[in-house]
Design a protein around this motif. Structure first.
Motif, short mmCIF file in Angstrom:
data_model
loop_
_atom_site.label_atom_id
_atom_site.label_comp_id
_atom_site.label_asym_id
_atom_site.label_seq_id
_atom_site.Cartn_x
_atom_site.Cartn_y
_atom_site.Cartn_z
N SER A 511 38.92 6.09 54.79
CA SER A 511 39.67 7.28 54.40
C SER A 511 41.15 7.11 54.73
N VAL A 531 37.33 10.51 41.23
CA VAL A 531 36.36 10.94 42.25
C VAL A 531 35.00 11.10 41.58
N GLU A 556 36.17 11.44 47.58
CA GLU A 556 37.35 12.30 47.44
C GLU A 556 38.50 11.38 47.07
N GLU A 557 39.67 11.97 46.80
CA GLU A 557 40.82 11.14 46.44
C GLU A 557 41.06 10.06 47.50
#
Ligand code: FAD
Length: 826
Positions: A511, A531, A556-557
């Motif tokens: 992340s 996504v 997620e992005e």
């Protein structure tokens, strides 16, 4: 060239200095605690037997390189450091006789000339053997004796001439660092600065690595070696002092090996109890070391050798006239899996180790390390001996001690490739473990994980197997750690639905604002898609060699769920992330391993959709949940991440949930699936099904020695993508025909299941080797993958050598793994 400090002037350290010189790096200092002329480590007393044949291709290649190097290393009178007397392994039991056939197969696979010989031929080669005892043997003409101590002296001389500095009688007592990077070594005479430090300290490696904050999974153990009084039959051979003309001899049924030392014998013994040693307790190396007084040599415990002496007199009756003149308990390194430890510390950049290396593999390992340091990559794949192959639970001192001692005990035993450790077990279990036990799982262990191979609960279904799915009779060897239940589990997966425990597959969450760049740079796929998409891709090295395959799901992005098939690559990703954030602070990426905190369930088969529909209000239809997509869903009220993929080529999902709710997920799916005929299925069925589908496993099927095209995986390279690791080298390979390709074979007799590593012959010549094999239940034939010359075509006939027999096989259609590999067949 960078400044390199090598710790230890044994056979490994001296070879490394030399290999670095040959690649142009001469700014090297070797620091040795003992006197350089005889430093007192394991090399100083090694009898130097070199048996090249090994189940590991990597180790065999290290050995063949060592032989050719030692042969070419000559002193002033022109004599080399290798006495090529050949190697003879004798069988005194039927089981060993059979096993030598398997071993000869490895030799053929790795390009080493080997022949199985009759008792009479054994006697011709080695007239001192007891004809009554010997049932047969294997002869390797290119094996022989390394003159290890002499080789060290010649290497020191030649590297000194090129500028390498040697500092002896100087122990390294500390490692200095700055900013996560090594900066030098501390000695009583001051600090020596360095860009790179390589620990070649032999069995002291544990102590030296500790100085660098690294836990080395290595245990020093004593191993007995004796020299006999002179023997008339050897005197008659008129060998020069300490020399030999008979082949080196192994009597593995009794854990023994032999060499001549001029007119007497040297005998090595592995049959005694393991004798662990704490290297730190040995104290300082004396400033003068002699043959009898060196730290690696402990007092002989004669009572431990008694059985060996009796057995030696049985095998070699000439020993009955002799006595033991001298004996010692010599120390060297053992590891949990018997392999060497090679690589860079995961936590201290620039600190490398080349440890637990036998004389046999020394020059090969040194060459590989030098290539990695100077060129970024070694020609020989190093995953078998990579330092980072062990997991946290495998680094505890209890684990290292128990498994390394076990390794000593089993060093000459006949081990089946699937043979599990008896102990330690149950170190890591998935949240499904309690249910797996209830279903009678047959567990095998890998990286500390208990993994079901099949479930006894499915045995009742064997009698309902349709005729075309029924398993064939197998030979005794391939029946070990196998059950006909596997056929049931494959059948149910293809025709109904099965649940597979995928928890041990390593999973990461990556992340942060730099996550996308990190992954784009690391792999061949385009992970910048929206996504919810899933990318199956490859990780390459700079030379476009394969490091592993990888599944990247964009949650997620800036959040990716990543499944990784080669744990070593996690170190690489972490290093790249560190570098990336150093270059641009805003581009940090956090890598968080979630394997242990989550559980993974593969729910696969044509009825998988019917099962999941009962448990979830989310849209699992093909339209609403297409292939190669990921969704956060609820299943039986449990928050889950589901990825539409399969490892078996069927419809279904891999479902990840937190570990605390794993058992609930299992129960809910199992209960809801009853009406659809659900079963739990194990690794053995998975292996068969993945092979039918064309899926390759990193490590066994492909390694860094192979390119995507050679491995049939070029379909996983996104067209038009550039800038990732290996992309430039890959572009240069475009249009070039690889010499060898990974091909699929079917076995003609429809029943002989081979195990992997067997040689493949064409027109009487070994042209390649099998990587993995299984019975393919869907097509009712055994299949195997093999590396074979590219010119071979579908339909060509070859033979697989299995226990000395040539089993006819046919090359099947070329399977090329595509990005849609994980999709179902519909
Ligand atoms: P070593 O030779 O031990 O060299 C390491 C060096 O590092 C030592 O000289 C030591 O003094 C130095 N050192 C350690 N700590 C420090 C420090 N802090 N500072 C500075 N210097 C340090 N292998 C085979 O292939 N074939 C055989 O037949 C065979 N037979 C064997 C028989 C016996 C009885 C034994 C004990 C071993 C045998 N081996 C054999 C194994 C083989 O001897 C070793 O694996 C090999 O010699 C290891 O080489 P090395 O260079 O890694 O270690």
């Amino acid at each position: 060239a960078p400044k390199v400090v090598i710790i230890g002037a044994g056979i490994v350290g001296a070879n490394l200095a030399d290999e670095l010189c040959s690649l142009g790096w001469t700014n090297t200092t070797v620091v040795e605690q003992g006197p350089l002329d005889l430093p007192g480590g394991s090399t100083s007393h090694a009898p130097g037997l070199v048996y090249q044949t090994n189940p590991s291709k990597t180790m065999a290649k290290f050995a063949t390189y060592t032989v050719s190097k030692l042969e070419s290393l000559k002193d002033q009178d022109g004599s080399s450091c290798f006495n090529q007397v050949g190697g003879l392994e004798v069988a005194t039991t039927e089981a060993r006789l059979q096993d030598l056939k398997r071993k000869q197969g490895w030799a053929h696979s790795w390009g080493i000339e080997a022949s199985l010989i009759s008792p009479e031929e054994c006697l011709r080669l080695y007239p001192l053997l007891n004809r009554e005892k010997v049932l047969g043997g294997m002869h390797i003409p290119s094996d022989g004796l390394a003159l290890a101590a002499k080789a060290v002296q010649l290497l020191v001389k030649r590297t000194r001439e090129k500028g390498v500095k040697y500092i002896d009688r100087t122990p390294v007592t500390g490692i200095t660092r700055a900013g996560g990077k090594v900066t030098g070594v501390v000695t009583p005479n001051g600090t020596i600065s360095a860009d790179i430090v390589v620990c070649c300290a032999g069995f002291w490696g544990v102590e030296v690595s500790k100085m660098a904050g690294l836990t080395l999974p290595l245990l020093p153990l004593a191993h007995q070696y004796v020299k006999t009084t002179p023997i008339q039959a050897l005197k008659d051979r008129k060998n020069p002092p300490n020399s030999a003309s008979l082949p080196i001899l192994r009597h593995q049924d009794q854990d023994l090996y032999y060499r001549e030392h001029g007119d007497f014998y040297g005998i090595g013994y592995y049959g005694h109890k393991p004798m662990p040693v704490n290297a730190a307790s040995l104290g300082q190396t004396p400033s003068t070391v002699s043959d009898k007084n060196m730290p690696s040599r402990l007092t002989f415990t004669a009572e431990d050798f008694a059985p060996a002496w009796k057995e030696s007199q049985e095998l070699l009756p000439v020993m009955r006239e002799a006595e033991i003149a001298d004996g010692f308990n010599g120390i060297f390194s053992f590891t949990p899996d018997g392999g060497s430890l090679v690589g860079e510390s995961p936590t201290l950049d620039g600190f490398w180790v080349a440890e637990a290396v036998k004389v046999t593999h020394s020059a090969g390992v040194a060459r590989a390390v030098a290539e990695v340091l100077v060129q970024g990559k070694s020609q020989i794949d190093l995953s078998d001996c990579d330092l980072s192959r062990f997991e946290g639970v495998q680094l505890s001192s209890d684990y290292v001690s128990e498994t390394s001692q076990q390794n000593f005990v089993e060093v000459y035993d006949i081990l089946h490739p699937l043979e599990p450790k008896q102990s330690p077990r149950n170190l890591r279990v998935s949240p499904f473990f309690a249910r797996q036990e209830q279903l009678g799982a047959m567990f095998l262990e890998q990286r500390g994980w208990e993994r079901p191979h099949w479930y006894k609960a499915n045995e009742k279904l064997v009698k309902s197997l349709p005729r075309e799915w029924r398993p064939q009779e197998r030979d005794a060897w391939s029946s070990k750690f196998y059950s006909p239940i596997v056929a049931v589990e494959a059948w149910k997966t293809r025709t109904a639905v099965a649940m597979y425990d995928m928890t041990p597959l390593r999973r990461l969450e990556i992340s942060g604002p730099g996550a996308l760049d990190l992954l784009q740079q690391a792999c061949t796929g385009d992970v910048s898609r929206p996504v919810g998409t899933v990318t199956y891709a490859l990780v390459l090295d700079d030379n476009a060699g394969l490091r592993c395959d990888i599944i990247v799901a964009r949650l997620e992005e800036e959040l990716f769920h990543v499944g990784i098939f080669n744990p070593i690559v996690i170190e690489t990703l972490s290093r790249s992330a560190r570098k990336q954030s150093q270059q641009s602070a805003g581009k940090w990426a956090s890598i968080h391993e979630v394997t242990a905190g989550t559980s993974a369930l593969g729910l696969w088969g044509p009825r998988s959709h019917a099962v999941v529909r009962k448990l979830s209000e989310d849209d699992f239809s093909t339209g609403g949940f297409p292939h190669h997509t990921v969704k956060r869903v609820h299943i039986a009220g449990i928050p889950a991440t589901a990825v539409r993929l399969s490892h078996v080529g069927e419809a279904g999902w891999e479902i990840y949930v937190n570990a605390d709710v794993g058992l609930r997920l299992w129960d809910a799916v199992f209960d809801a699936g009853q009406s659809e005929g659900i079963i739990a299925a194990g690794r053995a069925a998975l292996n068969s099904l993945r092979m039918e589908k064309g899926f390759r496993d990193f490590g066994s099927d492909f390694t860094s020695e192979h390119s995507p095209a050679a491995a049939g995986m070029e379909g996983l390279v996104a067209s038009g993508k550039a800038g990732y690791v290996g992309s430039k080298a890959l572009a240069l390979l475009a249009g070039k025909q690889p010499e060898k390709r990974l091909m699929t074979l079917t076995i003609d007799d429809g029943k002989s299941v081979v195990m992997g590593k067997e040689p493949v012959f064409q027109d009487g010549k070994a042209v390649g080797y099998v990587t993995s094999a299984a019975f393919a239940y869907t097509i009712g034939k055994p299949v195997a993958y093999a590396w074979l010359p590219s010119k071979l075509r579908q339909g060509d006939k070859v033979q697989v050598e299995y226990f000395g027999k040539r089993v006819p096989a046919t090359i099947a259609a070329n399977v090329t793994v595509q990005e849609d590999w994980m999709d179902d067949r519909s």
